[in-house]
Design an enzyme around this catalytic site. Structure first.
Site, PDB file in Angstrom:
ATOM      1  N   LYS A 123       0.977  -1.566   0.108  1.00  0.00           N
ATOM      2  CA  LYS A 123      -0.061   0.001   0.313  1.00  0.00           C
ATOM      3  C   LYS A 123       0.878   1.216   0.052  1.00  0.00           C
ATOM      4  O   LYS A 123       0.401   2.245  -0.740  1.00  0.00           O
ATOM      5  CB  LYS A 123      -1.041   0.011   2.171  1.00  0.00           C
ATOM      6  CG  LYS A 123      -1.765  -1.173   1.449  1.00  0.00           C
ATOM      7  CD  LYS A 123      -2.684  -0.872   2.674  1.00  0.00           C
ATOM      8  CE  LYS A 123      -2.322  -1.336   3.923  1.00  0.00           C
ATOM      9  NZ  LYS A 123      -1.292  -2.491   4.076  1.00  0.00           N
ATOM     10  N   ARG A 165      -9.156   0.642   9.304  1.00  0.00           N
ATOM     11  CA  ARG A 165      -8.672  -0.573   9.709  1.00  0.00           C
ATOM     12  C   ARG A 165      -9.774  -1.351  10.061  1.00  0.00           C
ATOM     13  O   ARG A 165      -9.681  -2.863  11.112  1.00  0.00           O
ATOM     14  CB  ARG A 165      -7.887  -0.429  10.252  1.00  0.00           C
ATOM     15  CG  ARG A 165      -5.991  -0.557   9.772  1.00  0.00           C
ATOM     16  CD  ARG A 165      -5.102  -0.969  10.790  1.00  0.00           C
ATOM     17  NE  ARG A 165      -4.168  -1.224  10.749  1.00  0.00           N
ATOM     18  CZ  ARG A 165      -3.282  -0.658   9.588  1.00  0.00           C
ATOM     19  NH1 ARG A 165      -3.174   0.164   9.539  1.00  0.00           N
ATOM     20  NH2 ARG A 165      -2.227  -1.413   9.437  1.00  0.00           N
ATOM     21  N   ARG A 200      11.888  -6.764   5.563  1.00  0.00           N
ATOM     22  CA  ARG A 200      12.444  -5.244   4.460  1.00  0.00           C
ATOM     23  C   ARG A 200      13.729  -4.601   5.525  1.00  0.00           C
ATOM     24  O   ARG A 200      13.160  -4.173   6.918  1.00  0.00           O
ATOM     25  CB  ARG A 200      10.965  -4.340   5.099  1.00  0.00           C
ATOM     26  CG  ARG A 200      10.946  -3.020   4.964  1.00  0.00           C
ATOM     27  CD  ARG A 200       9.207  -2.216   4.854  1.00  0.00           C
ATOM     28  NE  ARG A 200       8.202  -3.032   6.279  1.00  0.00           N
ATOM     29  CZ  ARG A 200       6.901  -2.615   6.178  1.00  0.00           C
ATOM     30  NH1 ARG A 200       6.038  -2.280   4.723  1.00  0.00           N
ATOM     31  NH2 ARG A 200       6.316  -2.899   7.372  1.00  0.00           N
ATOM     32  N   ARG A 246      11.443  -2.298  10.870  1.00  0.00           N
ATOM     33  CA  ARG A 246      10.336  -1.838  11.931  1.00  0.00           C
ATOM     34  C   ARG A 246      10.088  -1.948  13.235  1.00  0.00           C
ATOM     35  O   ARG A 246      10.686  -3.883  12.766  1.00  0.00           O
ATOM     36  CB  ARG A 246       8.950  -1.508  11.311  1.00  0.00           C
ATOM     37  CG  ARG A 246       8.823  -0.161  10.439  1.00  0.00           C
ATOM     38  CD  ARG A 246       7.811   0.027   9.586  1.00  0.00           C
ATOM     39  NE  ARG A 246       6.992  -0.775  10.339  1.00  0.00           N
ATOM     40  CZ  ARG A 246       4.866  -1.532   9.467  1.00  0.00           C
ATOM     41  NH1 ARG A 246       4.807  -0.023   7.790  1.00  0.00           N
ATOM     42  NH2 ARG A 246       4.619  -1.478   9.615  1.00  0.00           N
ATOM     43  N   ARG A 254      -0.265  -8.847  13.423  1.00  0.00           N
ATOM     44  CA  ARG A 254      -0.607  -8.200  12.521  1.00  0.00           C
ATOM     45  C   ARG A 254      -1.669  -8.534  11.519  1.00  0.00           C
ATOM     46  O   ARG A 254      -3.253  -8.853  11.224  1.00  0.00           O
ATOM     47  CB  ARG A 254       0.451  -6.546  11.517  1.00  0.00           C
ATOM     48  CG  ARG A 254       1.069  -6.451  12.931  1.00  0.00           C
ATOM     49  CD  ARG A 254       2.595  -5.814  12.617  1.00  0.00           C
ATOM     50  NE  ARG A 254       2.471  -5.189  11.315  1.00  0.00           N
ATOM     51  CZ  ARG A 254       4.003  -5.369  10.519  1.00  0.00           C
ATOM     52  NH1 ARG A 254       4.489  -6.239  10.820  1.00  0.00           N
ATOM     53  NH2 ARG A 254       3.406  -4.675   8.750  1.00  0.00           N
TER      54      ARG A 254
HETATM   55  P1  ADP Z   1       1.024  -2.016   7.774  1.00  0.00           P
HETATM   56  O1  ADP Z   1      -0.162  -2.165   7.229  1.00  0.00           O
HETATM   57  O2  ADP Z   1       2.035  -2.463   7.254  1.00  0.00           O
HETATM   58  O3  ADP Z   1       0.425  -3.399   9.500  1.00  0.00           O
HETATM   59  P2  ADP Z   1       0.838   0.543   9.142  1.00  0.00           P
HETATM   60  O4  ADP Z   1       1.821   1.398   9.390  1.00  0.00           O
HETATM   61  O5  ADP Z   1      -0.364   1.095   8.175  1.00  0.00           O
HETATM   62  O6  ADP Z   1       1.325  -0.788   8.538  1.00  0.00           O
HETATM   63  O7  ADP Z   1       0.571   0.402  10.806  1.00  0.00           O
HETATM   64  C1  ADP Z   1       1.377  -0.157  11.365  1.00  0.00           C
HETATM   65  C2  ADP Z   1       0.842  -0.081  12.994  1.00  0.00           C
HETATM   66  O8  ADP Z   1       0.084   1.507  13.111  1.00  0.00           O
HETATM   67  C3  ADP Z   1      -0.421  -1.159  12.925  1.00  0.00           C
HETATM   68  O9  ADP Z   1      -0.466  -2.051  13.308  1.00  0.00           O
HETATM   69  C4  ADP Z   1      -1.690  -0.517  13.909  1.00  0.00           C
HETATM   70  O10 ADP Z   1      -0.849  -0.575  15.648  1.00  0.00           O
HETATM   71  C5  ADP Z   1      -1.499   1.289  13.968  1.00  0.00           C
HETATM   72  N1  ADP Z   1      -2.647   1.560  12.861  1.00  0.00           N
HETATM   73  C6  ADP Z   1      -2.645   2.234  11.602  1.00  0.00           C
HETATM   74  N2  ADP Z   1      -3.638   2.609  11.338  1.00  0.00           N
HETATM   75  C7  ADP Z   1      -4.201   2.598  12.011  1.00  0.00           C
HETATM   76  C8  ADP Z   1      -5.105   2.407  12.577  1.00  0.00           C
HETATM   77  N3  ADP Z   1      -6.442   3.079  11.506  1.00  0.00           N
HETATM   78  N4  ADP Z   1      -6.392   2.102  13.634  1.00  0.00           N
HETATM   79  C9  ADP Z   1      -5.567   1.199  15.016  1.00  0.00           C
HETATM   80  N5  ADP Z   1      -4.097   1.588  14.141  1.00  0.00           N
HETATM   81  C10 ADP Z   1      -3.614   1.681  13.577  1.00  0.00           C
END
Ligand code: ADP
Length: 243
Positions: free
Chosen positions: A38, A113, A150, A183, A194
């Protein structure tokens, strides 16, 4: 107290997004599992369209670097691969989309999410024509392979992979020479968590959005192919989104 904060955040979010609506923004919303690509797709689209890429994950990581009680709490969610509470996400999103550069629309990555977040998003953007959801799919094996290798530049956030896209100099960003780091949530057990959270939350989001809103499915076998597919499919709905 928590309920009141959430209510206030929801109210602010509605008023804020409501005011943006008048500006007729087109919003591309990216969905997909961790490691689907994404971020890569959004960054590329952002360069081409000059619309900001807003990643809730990036907003959280930025905030988690500060020395505060909130940053400690955020780090704990990140390290466990758990979702951050809605009131925190809403507040960050409000602050970000209220900036001038979002007035003509933006590219959203990482939100919604949960089904609640999805409902909130579409309730504040009642004009369905101005929203396109792009769902990127990819197999679990690929996700594990991608995330475990990564590396991210700690200064400019450019992404590398130890085998597929290594930097010219070990642990150094090709562009800004910043230090490359993994990360905190790209560790095997956290990736599994996740993925588990994603699988649980995604099905209701899809059944709520897919039949009622503009929706595009793309597969991410390779970044170039995925990008070409999504540009074609989004343009076949409305060419204004990628202007
Ligand atoms: P990925 O899609 O690879 O899991 P992101 O960078 O989008 O990575 O998100 C990393 C973390 O940030 C998630 O595992 C969560 O803890 C938090 N996070 C991101 N977006 C949201 C959201 N919309 N609601 C709740 N937590 C979020």
């Amino acid at each position: 107290m928590k309920a009141r904060t959430l209510l206030l955040a929801s109210f602010l979010l509605c008023s804020l997004f409501g005011s943006f609506l008048a500006a007729e923004q087109n919003i591309l919303v990216f969905l997909g599992p961790p490691g689907a690509g994404k971020g890569t797709m959004c960054k590329k689209l952002s360069t081409v369209t000059h619309k900001p890429h807003i990643s809730t994950g990036d907003l959280i990581r930025e905030q988690s670097k500060a020395q505060s009680a909130l940053s400690k709490e955020l780090n704990s969610y990140l390290e466990q691969g758990k979702l951050v509470p809605d009131e925190v996400i809403f507040k960050m999103l409000i602050e970000r989309v209220s900036q001038e550069d979002c007035a003509d629309g933006f590219i959203l990555d990482g939100f919604p999410r949960t089904l609640d977040q999805a409902k909130k998003l579409v309730s504040i953007f009642p004009d369905k024509d101005r929203l396109i959801f792009v769902n990127i799919s990819v197999g679990d094996d690929t996700i594990l392979e991608r995330l475990q290798g990564r590396l991210i530049c700690s200064d400019c956030a450019k992404s590398y992979h130890t085998s597929f896209t290594p930097p010219a100099q070990e642990n150094q960003c090709d562009d800004c020479h910043g230090k490359l780091v993994a990360r905190v949530d790209d560790e095997y057990t956290v990736i599994q968590k996740r993925l588990e959270v994603y699988k649980k939350e995604y099905a209701p989001i899809q059944s709520f959005l897919k039949s009622n809103y503009q929706w595009v499915d793309v597969k991410n076998h390779s970044a170039d192919e995925c990008y070409a597919q999504l540009v074609n499919k989004v343009n076949s709905i409305n060419t204004e989104f990628l202007d």
